[in-house]
Design a protein around this motif. Structure first.
Motif, short mmCIF file in Angstrom:
data_model
loop_
_atom_site.label_atom_id
_atom_site.label_comp_id
_atom_site.label_asym_id
_atom_site.label_seq_id
_atom_site.Cartn_x
_atom_site.Cartn_y
_atom_site.Cartn_z
N LEU A 69 0.83 -1.20 0.00
CA LEU A 69 0.00 0.00 0.00
C LEU A 69 0.87 1.26 0.00
CD1 LEU A 69 -2.74 -1.11 2.54
CD2 LEU A 69 -2.79 -1.23 0.04
N PRO A 70 0.33 2.39 -0.45
CA PRO A 70 -1.05 2.62 -0.87
C PRO A 70 -1.32 2.11 -2.29
CG PRO A 70 0.20 4.63 -1.10
CD PRO A 70 1.13 3.63 -0.48
N THR A 233 -8.69 1.56 -0.41
CA THR A 233 -8.30 0.53 -1.37
C THR A 233 -9.46 -0.40 -1.65
OG1 THR A 233 -5.98 0.57 -0.64
CG2 THR A 233 -6.74 -1.43 -1.76
#
Length: 310
Positions: A69-70, A233
């Motif tokens: 992530l991100p 996400t």
């Protein structure tokens, strides 16, 4: 139950694709190596070994997630008959939702247009199955129910992403899908269709079935893109072949969309995939009992003896 002339039946072809997606993923990953024309990528971290094995630390899997992530979309590719892969998916849902980062869960296992939006967090499994129009014969709820319910319990919508069955016939005859991938990648998809059906499909069905594969990827891509939320996400769960960066769902997105691809790979499988152009990371899970999927498929598609009811 046996069927007469199954290879020539649209209904049989469309239905057979789902249960044998696992065989497709297993037999094709080794052949889907990095292709010419893709830019070189920095070496990813080494594969994470056996995060789903008994006694292993869940932190190793969540640490890998944090490393990725991100991302606008995180794609988790599975082998459908590997229980360890569904455990990884549930853990990813719990971890992302617990951090307030999970925008939605998109699943290949339900058709686009169905979702759990509007269900309360304490909704029952029966309510979730009804909302998603879940097909337990194709995708056992015992395997995927915990993944779905983890999201429902966290107040995160679960979205069906797969191409609706009603649209498959149109996809099979839509030659526009033949132009989506560059020629080398299209040839790889076609070979994967041959291998995934154990060489049993007639030549005339290779192109139509490849179009279905591409159309399914497009359906999942559109569903995920519609679920994007700033700072969060979207988690997309699908068979390993669907999430490959150079062949699958990511080929249907704009370059501005940031996605990360993780492939769950059964350890000691006859075909293996390595991180690179296809994926950002590979997660190894414990080996499964030996299974001859091609023998099973040949038996399923064997014509019934004369006079036997079908």
């Amino acid at each position: 139950m046996h069927t007469q002339n199954p290879l020539l039946s649209f209904a049989t072809l469309a239905t057979a694709w789902r249960p044998w997606a696992a065989a497709w993923a297993l037999t094709s990953l080794g052949a889907l190596s990095a292709c010419a024309g893709h830019p070189a990528k920095a070496s990813p971290p080494p594969p994470l070994t056996n995060p789903a094995s008994p006694g292993s630390s869940a932190a190793s899997w969540t640490e890998r997630l944090q490393h990725l992530l991100p991302a606008d979309v995180l794609l988790l590719g599975e082998q459908h008959d590997a229980p360890g892969h569904q455990r990884l998916q549930r853990e990813a849902v719990v971890w992302l939702a617990g951090r307030g980062q999970l925008a939605a869960l998109v699943m290949e296992m339900a058709e686009r247009g169905h979702s759990t939006r509007g269900l309360p967090r304490d909704a029952s499994e029966a309510q979730a199955q009804a909302a998603l129009q879940w097909d337990d014969a194709a995708w056992p709820w015992k395997a995927y129910g915990p993944v779905v319910m983890a999201a429902v319990g966290a107040g995160v919508p679960v979205l069906g992403g797969n191409l609706p069955r009603a649209r498959m016939r149109a996809a099979m005859t839509n030659t526009a899908w033949d132009q989506h991938l560059p020629a080398p990648e299209l040839a790889q998809q076609q070979q994967a269709v041959r291998d995934g059906h154990c060489g049993l499909l007639p030549a005339s069905q290779i192109a139509p079935m490849t179009r279905i594969q591409i159309a399914r990827d497009a359906s999942m891509a559109q569903t995920a893109q519609e679920a994007l939320r700033s700072g969060q996400t979207v988690l997309l769960v699908a068979g390993g072949g669907h999430v490959l960066r150079h062949l699958g769902v990511p080929t249907h997105w704009p370059a501005t969309l940031v996605s990360k691809v993780v492939i769950a790979q059964v350890e000691h499988a006859s075909a293996a995939i390595k991180s690179g152009a296809e994926a950002d990371a590979v997660v190894l899970t414990p080996p499964l009992p030996p299974r001859d999927a091609c023998t099973e498929l040949r038996e399923q598609w064997r014509p019934a003896p004369p006079g036997q009811k079908v």
